[in-house]
Write a protein that holds these residues in place. Structure first.
Motif, short mmCIF file in Angstrom:
data_model
loop_
_atom_site.label_atom_id
_atom_site.label_comp_id
_atom_site.label_asym_id
_atom_site.label_seq_id
_atom_site.Cartn_x
_atom_site.Cartn_y
_atom_site.Cartn_z
N PHE A 1 -7.60 5.84 8.65
CA PHE A 1 -7.36 6.44 9.96
C PHE A 1 -8.17 7.26 10.69
O PHE A 1 -8.75 8.06 9.91
N TYR B 1 -3.17 0.31 -3.89
CA TYR B 1 -2.97 -0.98 -3.25
C TYR B 1 -2.63 -1.85 -4.37
O TYR B 1 -2.99 -1.95 -5.49
N TYR C 1 0.84 -1.17 0.02
CA TYR C 1 0.03 -0.04 -0.05
C TYR C 1 0.93 1.10 -0.15
O TYR C 1 1.93 1.12 0.65
N GLN D 1 -1.11 -4.53 8.81
CA GLN D 1 -0.18 -3.82 8.03
C GLN D 1 0.77 -3.43 8.76
O GLN D 1 0.78 -2.89 10.02
N GLN E 1 -6.31 -1.70 14.22
CA GLN E 1 -4.98 -1.48 14.54
C GLN E 1 -4.72 -0.26 15.36
O GLN E 1 -5.45 0.89 14.82
N TYR F 1 0.40 5.31 1.16
CA TYR F 1 -0.71 6.30 1.78
C TYR F 1 0.06 7.62 2.01
O TYR F 1 1.39 7.64 1.78
N ALA G 1 -8.73 -4.99 -1.46
CA ALA G 1 -7.72 -3.95 -0.69
C ALA G 1 -7.40 -4.03 0.77
O ALA G 1 -6.29 -4.09 1.16
N ARG G 2 -8.59 -3.81 1.22
CA ARG G 2 -8.46 -4.00 3.00
C ARG G 2 -7.59 -2.84 3.29
O ARG G 2 -6.76 -2.83 4.21
N GLN G 3 -7.65 -1.53 2.74
CA GLN G 3 -7.08 -0.48 3.02
C GLN G 3 -7.32 0.02 4.49
O GLN G 3 -8.80 -0.03 4.69
N LEU G 4 -6.45 0.47 5.20
CA LEU G 4 -6.97 1.17 6.53
C LEU G 4 -7.50 2.74 6.23
O LEU G 4 -6.96 3.39 5.38
N THR H 1 -10.39 -1.35 8.73
CA THR H 1 -10.86 -1.74 7.66
C THR H 1 -12.17 -2.08 7.78
O THR H 1 -12.44 -3.13 8.49
N ASN I 1 -10.16 -5.50 10.20
CA ASN I 1 -8.87 -5.08 10.91
C ASN I 1 -9.19 -3.85 11.46
O ASN I 1 -9.81 -3.03 11.36
#
Lengths: 115, 113
Positions: free
Chosen positions: B103, A48, A33, A104, B33, A35, B98-101, B90, B31
């Motif tokens: 924030f 991604y 990824y 991650q 974190q 960011y 993708a499972r992007q975070l 996520t 997810n």
């Protein structure tokens, strides 16, 4: 083992120039990824990769931004015709894909300053 | 997409005090974190905790997924705990492969000697 590494740690460029930022993920992590973190904010998703292909580039702000990962390991984020608003910290993260575990891990970032 | 909100935005403590940081999220998650961003900008993984409770030394975290919140506890705080704490999640619904975070805005913690 080694974590995620990014180079350079700092990059200063002039408006209109082209820059490349490099990310080397944790060995064996197929998910990667990018960011972007602006001052005082949390990081925001850009793109991604699963293996070599960009599986989701929905976070890229415009077509000046492009990223590649030709061999499924190292990735390069490329920014054309940089603008002052591109100044930020660019963070790379990787994840062990497959299965339910989604943690991650982030690199130290590249601080980009566009003058 | 998922919304992640953290509180408080700023927290000032005396060394030795305890604190609780909160993270609310709008969707079910696969997810979650917690990170500590040190003064050099490095995001340090504290907990991977989509549900349940974990402890690591003076730090512990609890995520109540059904009520869509997570808490980070810091006990006997030290000056080295200072920095920004981020929660990131996520969505199990909308993130696809993708499972992007996503924030939160972070909690700026300052621990005074």
């Amino acid at each position: 083992g080694a974590g995620v590494s990014q180079t350079p740690s700092n990059k200063v460029t002039e408006k209109g120039k082209y820059v490349e930022l490099r990310c080397d993920p944790i060995s064996g992590h197929t998910a990667l990824y990018w960011y972007r973190q602006s001052l005082g904010q949390g990081p925001e998703f850009l793109i991604y990769f699963q293996g070599t292909g960009a599986a989701d580039d929905s976070g890229l702000p415009n077509d000046r931004f492009f990223a590649v990962r030709p061999e499924g390991s190292v990735s390069t984020l490329k920014i054309q015709r940089t603008e002052r608003g591109d100044s930020a910290v660019y963070l790379c993260a990787s994840r062990l894909a497959g299965g339910p575990y989604n943690e991650q891990f982030f690199g130290p970032g590249t601080r980009l300053t566009v003058l | 997409g998922i919304q992640v909100e953290q509180s408080p935005p700023d927290l000032i403590l005396q060394e030795g005090a305890n604190s609780t940081l909160r993270c609310n999220f709008s969707d079910s998650v696969n997810n979650l974190q917690w990170f500590h961003q040190n003064p050099w900008g490095q995001l340090i993984n504290l907990f991977y905790i989509p549900s349940g409770t974990k402890q690591n030394g003076r730090l512990s975290a609890t995520t109540v997924a059904t009520e869509r919140y997570s808490l980070l506890y810091i006990s006997s705080s030290q000056t080295t705990d200072s920095g920004v704490y981020f929660c990131a999640a996520t969505s199990s619904i909308s993130s696809g492969s993708a499972r992007q975070l996503t924030f939160g805005s972070g909690t700026q913690l300052t621990v005074l000697p």
